[in-house]
Design a protein around this motif. Structure first.
Motif, PDB file in Angstrom:
ATOM      1  N   MET A 277       0.826  -1.211   0.000  1.00  0.00           N
ATOM      2  CA  MET A 277       0.000   0.000   0.000  1.00  0.00           C
ATOM      3  C   MET A 277       0.863   1.266   0.000  1.00  0.00           C
ATOM      4  SD  MET A 277      -2.908   1.132   2.781  1.00  0.00           S
ATOM      5  CE  MET A 277      -3.734   2.702   2.620  1.00  0.00           C
ATOM      6  N   ILE A 278       1.926   1.222   0.802  1.00  0.00           N
ATOM      7  CA  ILE A 278       2.832   2.370   0.845  1.00  0.00           C
ATOM      8  C   ILE A 278       3.520   2.568  -0.500  1.00  0.00           C
ATOM      9  CG2 ILE A 278       4.900   3.311   1.934  1.00  0.00           C
ATOM     10  CD1 ILE A 278       4.100   1.947   4.490  1.00  0.00           C
ATOM     11  N   ASP A 279       3.910   1.440  -1.142  1.00  0.00           N
ATOM     12  CA  ASP A 279       4.543   1.539  -2.462  1.00  0.00           C
ATOM     13  C   ASP A 279       3.595   2.177  -3.468  1.00  0.00           C
ATOM     14  OD1 ASP A 279       6.784   0.395  -1.406  1.00  0.00           O
ATOM     15  OD2 ASP A 279       6.269  -1.648  -2.052  1.00  0.00           O
ATOM     16  N   ASN A 280       2.337   1.758  -3.418  1.00  0.00           N
ATOM     17  CA  ASN A 280       1.355   2.328  -4.341  1.00  0.00           C
ATOM     18  C   ASN A 280       1.144   3.819  -4.073  1.00  0.00           C
ATOM     19  OD1 ASN A 280       0.960  -0.175  -5.524  1.00  0.00           O
ATOM     20  ND2 ASN A 280      -0.728  -0.713  -4.151  1.00  0.00           N
ATOM     21  N   LEU A 281       1.246   4.186  -2.801  1.00  0.00           N
ATOM     22  CA  LEU A 281       1.068   5.591  -2.447  1.00  0.00           C
ATOM     23  C   LEU A 281       2.163   6.455  -3.054  1.00  0.00           C
ATOM     24  CD1 LEU A 281      -0.452   7.735  -0.785  1.00  0.00           C
ATOM     25  CD2 LEU A 281       1.050   7.157   1.137  1.00  0.00           C
ATOM     26  N   PHE A 282       3.410   6.007  -2.945  1.00  0.00           N
ATOM     27  CA  PHE A 282       4.518   6.792  -3.484  1.00  0.00           C
ATOM     28  C   PHE A 282       4.584   6.719  -4.999  1.00  0.00           C
ATOM     29  CE2 PHE A 282       6.023   6.432   0.894  1.00  0.00           C
ATOM     30  CZ  PHE A 282       6.456   7.726   1.123  1.00  0.00           C
ATOM     31  N   MET A 283       4.045   5.655  -5.585  1.00  0.00           N
ATOM     32  CA  MET A 283       4.018   5.562  -7.042  1.00  0.00           C
ATOM     33  C   MET A 283       3.091   6.594  -7.658  1.00  0.00           C
ATOM     34  SD  MET A 283       4.101   1.438  -7.734  1.00  0.00           S
ATOM     35  CE  MET A 283       3.808   1.705  -9.472  1.00  0.00           C
ATOM     36  N   GLY A 284       2.185   7.136  -6.847  1.00  0.00           N
ATOM     37  CA  GLY A 284       1.257   8.140  -7.352  1.00  0.00           C
ATOM     38  C   GLY A 284       1.856   9.529  -7.447  1.00  0.00           C
ATOM     39  N   ILE A 285       3.064   9.723  -6.949  1.00  0.00           N
ATOM     40  CA  ILE A 285       3.717  11.031  -7.005  1.00  0.00           C
ATOM     41  C   ILE A 285       4.208  11.293  -8.420  1.00  0.00           C
ATOM     42  CG2 ILE A 285       5.610  12.440  -6.129  1.00  0.00           C
ATOM     43  CD1 ILE A 285       5.482  10.914  -3.541  1.00  0.00           C
ATOM     44  N   THR A 286       3.787  12.403  -8.990  1.00  0.00           N
ATOM     45  CA  THR A 286       4.137  12.719 -10.370  1.00  0.00           C
ATOM     46  C   THR A 286       5.531  13.334 -10.448  1.00  0.00           C
ATOM     47  OG1 THR A 286       3.120  14.908 -10.207  1.00  0.00           O
ATOM     48  CG2 THR A 286       1.711  13.079 -10.931  1.00  0.00           C
ATOM     49  N   GLN A 287       6.083  13.334 -11.664  1.00  0.00           N
ATOM     50  CA  GLN A 287       7.407  13.912 -11.872  1.00  0.00           C
ATOM     51  C   GLN A 287       7.431  15.416 -11.617  1.00  0.00           C
ATOM     52  OE1 GLN A 287       9.105  13.005 -15.671  1.00  0.00           O
ATOM     53  NE2 GLN A 287      10.978  14.161 -15.303  1.00  0.00           N
ATOM     54  N   PRO A 288       6.400  16.194 -12.050  1.00  0.00           N
ATOM     55  CA  PRO A 288       6.416  17.632 -11.726  1.00  0.00           C
ATOM     56  C   PRO A 288       6.446  17.890 -10.225  1.00  0.00           C
ATOM     57  CG  PRO A 288       4.835  17.189 -13.466  1.00  0.00           C
ATOM     58  CD  PRO A 288       5.295  15.854 -12.953  1.00  0.00           C
ATOM     59  N   TYR A 289       5.769  17.043  -9.450  1.00  0.00           N
ATOM     60  CA  TYR A 289       5.770  17.250  -8.006  1.00  0.00           C
ATOM     61  C   TYR A 289       7.145  16.953  -7.415  1.00  0.00           C
ATOM     62  CZ  TYR A 289       4.002  17.326  -3.243  1.00  0.00           C
ATOM     63  OH  TYR A 289       3.788  17.645  -1.924  1.00  0.00           O
ATOM     64  N   CYS A 290       7.821  15.947  -7.928  1.00  0.00           N
ATOM     65  CA  CYS A 290       9.178  15.642  -7.466  1.00  0.00           C
ATOM     66  C   CYS A 290      10.131  16.787  -7.794  1.00  0.00           C
ATOM     67  CB  CYS A 290       9.668  14.344  -8.107  1.00  0.00           C
ATOM     68  SG  CYS A 290       8.783  12.860  -7.566  1.00  0.00           S
ATOM     69  N   ALA A 291       9.968  17.348  -9.010  1.00  0.00           N
ATOM     70  CA  ALA A 291      10.801  18.492  -9.377  1.00  0.00           C
ATOM     71  C   ALA A 291      10.506  19.681  -8.474  1.00  0.00           C
ATOM     72  CB  ALA A 291      10.555  18.856 -10.842  1.00  0.00           C
ATOM     73  N   MET A 292       9.233  19.832  -8.089  1.00  0.00           N
ATOM     74  CA  MET A 292       8.860  20.911  -7.184  1.00  0.00           C
ATOM     75  C   MET A 292       9.525  20.739  -5.829  1.00  0.00           C
ATOM     76  SD  MET A 292       6.810  21.551  -4.337  1.00  0.00           S
ATOM     77  CE  MET A 292       5.605  20.245  -4.374  1.00  0.00           C
TER      78      MET A 292
END
Length: 221
Positions: free
Chosen positions: A1-16
């Motif tokens: 479940m935690i893996d699925n949660l972090f997989m939902g983070i988009t690339q623009p948000y990571c860049a942010m």
């Protein structure tokens, strides 16, 4: 479940998040190492840091929402930025010029870092470093002039032709490196006058006595 949660983070948000780290580190250095070392004002330290963090996310998500508005995005962004810089007026007491300058810098850096979504990271870092270097030069190279209100008793020295004697007497009695004296209210009945004394000081944080202490009419009686 935690893996699925972090997989939902988009690339623009990571860049942010990367830009956010840069923004926080630069803001912390400016506030903690340049501003707070001289001022020791914890209230402004608190304000500057939280404004930097909150404004970064506010601008980022405002841009994210306006991306779907096409032609209205520019107008919405302009209105939003106008409201953001209006924050500088949200105070109850008069803010000293130095604190106002730092507030403007912190707000500007938060907005710049949040808007720089298409700018390469190295260019963003260089931009932040230029601002930091400019502040360091102003803080370390330029002498800060402070102001005190002085209730003065030697009224015979306030005439323009005795200004050097007045400054010499004030230097002797206060121990300050006085650069300029302005004569204010004069009370000939009690031989008293109010002086605004300008002096050089390395303690830029408390650069004005009259922002905390006001001499009232009762003080002059």
């Amino acid at each position: 479940m935690i893996d699925n949660l972090f997989m939902g983070i988009t690339q623009p948000y990571c860049a942010m998040l990367i830009r956010f780290v840069v923004c926080v580190l630069v803001s912390w250095f400016i506030i903690d190492r340049l501003y707070y070392r001289k001022s020791k004002r914890r209230d402004f330290y608190f304000t500057f840091m939280l404004i930097s963090v909150s404004l970064f996310f506010l601008v980022f998500f405002m841009i994210f929402v306006l991306e779907d508005m096409k032609g209205k995005a520019g107008i919405g962004l302009g209105i939003g930025l106008f409201g953001i810089f209006s924050i500088m007026r949200y105070r109850t007491d008069t803010m000293p010029v130095r604190e106002m300058t730092y507030l403007f810098i912190i707000i500007s850096l938060a907005v710049v870092n949040a808007l720089a979504s298409t700018m390469p990271l190295i260019e963003l870092i260089i931009t932040n470093l230029i601002v930091v270097v400019a502040i360091m030069v102003c803080e370390w190279r330029l002498k800060t002039e402070s102001v005190k209100l002085v209730q003065y008793d030697k009224i015979e020295l306030i005439s323009p032709d005795k200004r050097e004697e007045l400054i010499a007497d004030l230097k002797k009695r206060t121990g300050l490196e006085i650069t300029k004296v302005e004569v204010g209210a004069i009370d000939f009945l009690r031989d008293m006058t109010m002086l605004r004394v300008h002096y050089r000081s390395s303690d830029a944080g408390t650069n004005s006595v009259d922002k905390n202490i006001k001499l009232t009419r009762q003080d002059l009686q």
